[in-house]
Design a protein around this motif. Structure first.
Motif, short mmCIF file in Angstrom:
data_model
loop_
_atom_site.label_atom_id
_atom_site.label_comp_id
_atom_site.label_asym_id
_atom_site.label_seq_id
_atom_site.Cartn_x
_atom_site.Cartn_y
_atom_site.Cartn_z
N ASP A 190 68.12 48.71 48.75
CA ASP A 190 68.55 47.32 48.54
C ASP A 190 67.68 46.35 49.33
O ASP A 190 67.27 45.31 48.81
CB ASP A 190 70.01 47.13 48.93
N HIS A 216 65.19 43.48 47.71
CA HIS A 216 65.29 42.06 48.06
C HIS A 216 63.98 41.52 48.60
O HIS A 216 63.56 40.41 48.26
CB HIS A 216 66.41 41.83 49.09
N GLN A 261 61.56 41.10 45.74
CA GLN A 261 61.94 40.05 44.79
C GLN A 261 61.88 38.66 45.40
O GLN A 261 61.39 37.72 44.77
CB GLN A 261 63.34 40.30 44.25
N GLN A 262 62.41 38.49 46.62
CA GLN A 262 62.50 37.15 47.18
C GLN A 262 61.74 36.96 48.48
O GLN A 262 61.70 35.87 49.03
CB GLN A 262 63.96 36.73 47.36
N TYR A 295 65.21 39.72 53.29
CA TYR A 295 66.59 40.20 53.13
C TYR A 295 67.37 39.67 54.32
O TYR A 295 66.94 39.79 55.47
CB TYR A 295 66.63 41.73 53.11
#
Length: 90
Positions: A59, A63, A66-67, A70
């Motif tokens: 996870d 994250h 993608q961005q 986290y």
């Protein structure tokens, strides 16, 4: 993949994971203000055998890819009133 982990100087239990040490460009300004001065904790291999305690390595990696970061929030704590009710009303 290595990531850098920072703890918040303002909120206990809040941690920020970024791809490279001291690289905060992907973190929104609003979040940076809330987070405060990042305090470096460690580098961590998200693809290694060791697992994170409060989040899954997969996870966190997703994250970050993608961005660019986290954010780990502190665990929710039960209110003192709820604790009192459980203790004395059960």
């Amino acid at each position: 993949m290595l990531c850098a982990i920072y703890k918040s100087s303002r909120k206990e239990g809040m941690y920020l994971y970024v791809e490279k040490r001291d690289q905060f460009e992907a973190v929104p300004d609003t979040l940076r203000q809330i987070f405060g001065q990042p305090i470096f904790v460690m580098l961590f291999n998200l693809k290694g055998k060791k697992q994170l305690v409060q989040a899954s390595n997969q996870d966190v990696l997703a994250h970050i890819q993608q961005q660019g970061f986290y954010l780990q929030m502190p665990p929710l704590q039960e209110s003192l009133l709820a604790q009192h009710k459980k203790q004395y009303l059960s």
